[in-house]
Structures are given as structure tokens and as C-alpha cells.
Design a protein around this motif. Sequence first.
Motif, PDB file in Angstrom:
ATOM      1  N   UNK A  10       0.827  -1.201   0.000  1.00  0.00           N
ATOM      2  CA  UNK A  10       0.000   0.000   0.000  1.00  0.00           C
ATOM      3  C   UNK A  10       0.868   1.261   0.000  1.00  0.00           C
ATOM      4  N   UNK A  11       1.903   1.281   0.817  1.00  0.00           N
ATOM      5  CA  UNK A  11       2.803   2.429   0.880  1.00  0.00           C
ATOM      6  C   UNK A  11       3.575   2.578  -0.432  1.00  0.00           C
ATOM      7  N   UNK A  12       4.066   1.477  -0.973  1.00  0.00           N
ATOM      8  CA  UNK A  12       4.802   1.524  -2.242  1.00  0.00           C
ATOM      9  C   UNK A  12       3.892   2.007  -3.367  1.00  0.00           C
ATOM     10  N   UNK A  13       2.662   1.517  -3.400  1.00  0.00           N
ATOM     11  CA  UNK A  13       1.700   1.930  -4.427  1.00  0.00           C
ATOM     12  C   UNK A  13       1.376   3.420  -4.311  1.00  0.00           C
ATOM     13  N   UNK A  14       1.228   3.907  -3.090  1.00  0.00           N
ATOM     14  CA  UNK A  14       0.934   5.331  -2.890  1.00  0.00           C
ATOM     15  C   UNK A  14       2.086   6.200  -3.381  1.00  0.00           C
ATOM     16  N   UNK A  15       3.316   5.783  -3.125  1.00  0.00           N
ATOM     17  CA  UNK A  15       4.484   6.546  -3.595  1.00  0.00           C
ATOM     18  C   UNK A  15       4.545   6.550  -5.114  1.00  0.00           C
ATOM     19  N   UNK A  16       4.294   5.406  -5.733  1.00  0.00           N
ATOM     20  CA  UNK A  16       4.300   5.323  -7.204  1.00  0.00           C
ATOM     21  C   UNK A  16       3.207   6.198  -7.787  1.00  0.00           C
ATOM     22  N   UNK A  17       2.034   6.196  -7.162  1.00  0.00           N
ATOM     23  CA  UNK A  17       0.929   7.013  -7.656  1.00  0.00           C
ATOM     24  C   UNK A  17       1.249   8.500  -7.556  1.00  0.00           C
ATOM     25  N   UNK A  19       4.227   9.858  -7.692  1.00  0.00           N
ATOM     26  CA  UNK A  19       5.213  10.139  -8.738  1.00  0.00           C
ATOM     27  C   UNK A  19       4.529  10.250 -10.105  1.00  0.00           C
ATOM     28  N   UNK A  20       3.607   9.347 -10.402  1.00  0.00           N
ATOM     29  CA  UNK A  20       2.914   9.388 -11.689  1.00  0.00           C
ATOM     30  C   UNK A  20       2.093  10.659 -11.854  1.00  0.00           C
ATOM     31  N   UNK A  21       1.431  11.094 -10.793  1.00  0.00           N
ATOM     32  CA  UNK A  21       0.615  12.310 -10.875  1.00  0.00           C
ATOM     33  C   UNK A  21       1.501  13.539 -11.047  1.00  0.00           C
ATOM     34  N   UNK A  22       2.615  13.582 -10.342  1.00  0.00           N
ATOM     35  CA  UNK A  22       3.516  14.736 -10.433  1.00  0.00           C
ATOM     36  C   UNK A  22       4.159  14.826 -11.815  1.00  0.00           C
ATOM     37  N   UNK A  23       4.433  13.708 -12.441  1.00  0.00           N
ATOM     38  CA  UNK A  23       5.083  13.706 -13.755  1.00  0.00           C
ATOM     39  C   UNK A  23       4.140  14.102 -14.892  1.00  0.00           C
ATOM     40  N   UNK A  24       2.837  14.049 -14.664  1.00  0.00           N
ATOM     41  CA  UNK A  24       1.903  14.397 -15.732  1.00  0.00           C
ATOM     42  C   UNK A  24       1.959  15.888 -16.017  1.00  0.00           C
ATOM     43  N   UNK A  25       1.825  16.225 -17.300  1.00  0.00           N
ATOM     44  CA  UNK A  25       1.846  17.634 -17.680  1.00  0.00           C
ATOM     45  C   UNK A  25       0.498  18.270 -17.402  1.00  0.00           C
ATOM     46  N   UNK A  26       0.518  19.548 -17.049  1.00  0.00           N
ATOM     47  CA  UNK A  26      -0.713  20.270 -16.769  1.00  0.00           C
ATOM     48  C   UNK A  26      -1.432  20.610 -18.060  1.00  0.00           C
ATOM     49  N   UNK A  54       0.592   6.988 -21.169  1.00  0.00           N
ATOM     50  CA  UNK A  54       1.177   5.977 -20.281  1.00  0.00           C
ATOM     51  C   UNK A  54       1.025   6.403 -18.823  1.00  0.00           C
ATOM     52  N   UNK A  55       1.299   7.675 -18.545  1.00  0.00           N
ATOM     53  CA  UNK A  55       1.174   8.171 -17.179  1.00  0.00           C
ATOM     54  C   UNK A  55      -0.283   8.141 -16.704  1.00  0.00           C
ATOM     55  N   UNK A  56      -1.214   8.483 -17.600  1.00  0.00           N
ATOM     56  CA  UNK A  56      -2.630   8.460 -17.234  1.00  0.00           C
ATOM     57  C   UNK A  56      -3.094   7.035 -16.928  1.00  0.00           C
ATOM     58  N   UNK A  57      -2.733   6.108 -17.767  1.00  0.00           N
ATOM     59  CA  UNK A  57      -3.133   4.709 -17.528  1.00  0.00           C
ATOM     60  C   UNK A  57      -2.479   4.158 -16.269  1.00  0.00           C
ATOM     61  N   UNK A  58      -1.222   4.522 -16.040  1.00  0.00           N
ATOM     62  CA  UNK A  58      -0.546   4.093 -14.815  1.00  0.00           C
ATOM     63  C   UNK A  58      -1.220   4.642 -13.573  1.00  0.00           C
ATOM     64  N   UNK A  59      -1.688   5.889 -13.659  1.00  0.00           N
ATOM     65  CA  UNK A  59      -2.393   6.499 -12.536  1.00  0.00           C
ATOM     66  C   UNK A  59      -3.703   5.777 -12.262  1.00  0.00           C
ATOM     67  N   UNK A  60      -4.428   5.420 -13.304  1.00  0.00           N
ATOM     68  CA  UNK A  60      -5.686   4.690 -13.129  1.00  0.00           C
ATOM     69  C   UNK A  60      -5.429   3.328 -12.495  1.00  0.00           C
ATOM     70  N   UNK A  61      -4.406   2.636 -12.961  1.00  0.00           N
ATOM     71  CA  UNK A  61      -4.093   1.304 -12.435  1.00  0.00           C
ATOM     72  C   UNK A  61      -3.651   1.384 -10.981  1.00  0.00           C
ATOM     73  N   UNK A  62      -2.752   2.324 -10.666  1.00  0.00           N
ATOM     74  CA  UNK A  62      -2.290   2.429  -9.280  1.00  0.00           C
ATOM     75  C   UNK A  62      -3.402   2.932  -8.355  1.00  0.00           C
ATOM     76  N   UNK A  63      -4.301   3.758  -8.868  1.00  0.00           N
ATOM     77  CA  UNK A  63      -5.436   4.204  -8.054  1.00  0.00           C
ATOM     78  C   UNK A  63      -6.365   3.060  -7.712  1.00  0.00           C
ATOM     79  N   UNK A  64      -6.625   2.211  -8.689  1.00  0.00           N
ATOM     80  CA  UNK A  64      -7.464   1.034  -8.445  1.00  0.00           C
ATOM     81  C   UNK A  64      -6.790   0.080  -7.470  1.00  0.00           C
TER      82      UNK A  64
END
Length: 78
Positions: A10-17, A19-26, A54-64
Motif C-alpha cells: 500500500x505504501x509503495x503503491x501510494x508513492x508510485x501514484x 510520482x505518476x501524478x507529479x510527472x503528468x503535464x498540466x 502511459x502516465x494516465x493509464x498508470x495512474x488509473x491502475x495504481x489508483x485502483x
Amino acid sequence: MALTIVNTLLVIDAIIMIVLVVLQSGKSEGLSGAISGGAEQLFGKQKARGIDLVLHRGTVITGTLLFVLAFLSAYVLQ
């Protein structure tokens, strides 16, 4: 033992999520741009391409996965 593993994941997934959100462009600047950018993406007028996709799909997967792991940690393994 299983609770420790799930909480660690859970902690590892939260950290990855994070990172993925921060890397997405505004999409736009400011609050009004964020609202209209979200609406455009929701209704499909603006499709993400390349690394943004890729970042958007990764965010959806890590959020789920975050939701599932939190549910397991709170209700199933207690």
C-alpha cells in the motif's frame, strides 16, 4: 504477516501514484483551466498521446490497486 505485506504494498503503491501524478503535464493554468481541462478529457475532445497516455493509464491502475489494498488492509485482514 499478510497484513504487513499488504501495508507495505500500500505504501509503495501510494508513492508510485504520487510520482505518476507529479510527472503528468498540466492541461491549463489556474483553477478554471483545471476544470475545463478535466471536462475536455472526460468528454473525449482531447486525447492524451505518448508519455501522457502511459502516465494516465498508470495512474488509473495504481489508483485502483490503492483502493483494493486499502480495502484488504482495513476490512479483510483485520
